[in-house]
Design a protein around this motif. Sequence first.
Motif, PDB file in Angstrom:
ATOM      1  N   CYS A  12       0.729  -1.113  -0.026  1.00  0.00           N
ATOM      2  CA  CYS A  12       0.058  -0.186   0.152  1.00  0.00           C
ATOM      3  C   CYS A  12       0.944   1.263   0.045  1.00  0.00           C
ATOM      4  O   CYS A  12       1.101   1.906   1.071  1.00  0.00           O
ATOM      5  N   PRO A  39      -5.243  -0.080   3.251  1.00  0.00           N
ATOM      6  CA  PRO A  39      -5.378  -1.437   2.876  1.00  0.00           C
ATOM      7  C   PRO A  39      -6.738  -1.987   2.633  1.00  0.00           C
ATOM      8  O   PRO A  39      -7.247  -2.905   1.781  1.00  0.00           O
ATOM      9  N   ALA A  59      -6.819  -7.458   3.037  1.00  0.00           N
ATOM     10  CA  ALA A  59      -5.759  -6.557   3.624  1.00  0.00           C
ATOM     11  C   ALA A  59      -4.950  -7.326   4.817  1.00  0.00           C
ATOM     12  O   ALA A  59      -5.677  -7.890   5.471  1.00  0.00           O
ATOM     13  N   THR A 113      -0.882  -6.902   7.378  1.00  0.00           N
ATOM     14  CA  THR A 113       0.322  -6.300   7.582  1.00  0.00           C
ATOM     15  C   THR A 113       1.300  -7.321   8.187  1.00  0.00           C
ATOM     16  O   THR A 113       0.956  -8.357   8.468  1.00  0.00           O
ATOM     17  N   ASP A 145       2.127  -2.517   5.073  1.00  0.00           N
ATOM     18  CA  ASP A 145       0.631  -2.723   4.728  1.00  0.00           C
ATOM     19  C   ASP A 145       0.398  -3.112   3.229  1.00  0.00           C
ATOM     20  O   ASP A 145       0.872  -2.687   2.302  1.00  0.00           O
ATOM     21  N   ARG A 146      -0.353  -4.147   3.135  1.00  0.00           N
ATOM     22  CA  ARG A 146      -0.546  -4.825   2.079  1.00  0.00           C
ATOM     23  C   ARG A 146      -1.992  -5.399   1.591  1.00  0.00           C
ATOM     24  O   ARG A 146      -2.654  -5.405   2.464  1.00  0.00           O
ATOM     25  N   VAL A 147      -2.199  -5.621   0.313  1.00  0.00           N
ATOM     26  CA  VAL A 147      -3.297  -6.329  -0.198  1.00  0.00           C
ATOM     27  C   VAL A 147      -2.978  -7.589  -0.738  1.00  0.00           C
ATOM     28  O   VAL A 147      -1.995  -7.675  -1.697  1.00  0.00           O
TER      29      VAL A 147
END
Length: 247
Positions: free
Chosen positions: A78, A115, A171, A173, A182-184
């Motif tokens: 993110c 996210p 989402a 982390t 922070d990711r998806v």
Amino acid sequence: MSSNTTICVFGDRESLSDATAEFIVAAAGQAVRERGRFLVALSGGGTPEPVYRLLAGKGHRQRVPWPAVHFFWGDERCVPATDPGSNYGQAKKLLLDHIDVPEGQVVRIKGELSPEEAAADYRRRLANFGSGERDWPTLDLALMGLGADGHTASLFPGPPARGEDRLAAIAVTADYQGRPADRVTLTPPVFSSSRQVLFLVYGAAKATAVAAILGERADPVKWPAARIQPKTGELILFLDEAAAEQL
Ligand code: 6PG
């Protein structure tokens, strides 16, 4: 390891990257001949970079029917698309900027959102490609990386995150090598419903993870890549000799 698993070992990173680019050219051609389009999910990290460069280069670019290709991402960090940590930004610079693919067919994860918002937005757009009970596309090819800790996409060690078993994207982390936390990520049901899942792995640092995920009783909590279990599709691993040394 299930019966639909193929392992190919290459002498070095260069031959692994060459073979991957050729694999993608062939997979795209076949999908477009059979179904009129090619749905591919890209991965981030350093491993696929030479592959994206090869696909954008002279030897390969003309051999892929780009106007029929739809791009998705297995995961995203993110950050804005212009940030060096963006998986979309990486693919744009190395590949998308050099090919003729309609903008509407680039289904990126909007890393500039929070996210949760980015995951919800991605789920909505994935659902446009769903059929039957699935809220996501049947990918022709999911390109996967592998971390030394066994993570793939943004599925990290530990108990599966909420929604990981039923939502198309979630989402998460996770701290890994100082990369954006922070990711998806797409989830195991999406990867496991792909026609082909191709893991690209090189380097001795990943040899333990490779051996673990291919083991008879791989623990999916410890080794998240083992959560990807294609049911009717193929699982393929392209490894260099160092990554394969514990097999
Ligand atoms: C990401 C990924 C991730 C990656 C692995 C391997 O966005 O970070 O998609 O799962 O594939 O971390 O990364 P390397 O190829 O850099 O080792």
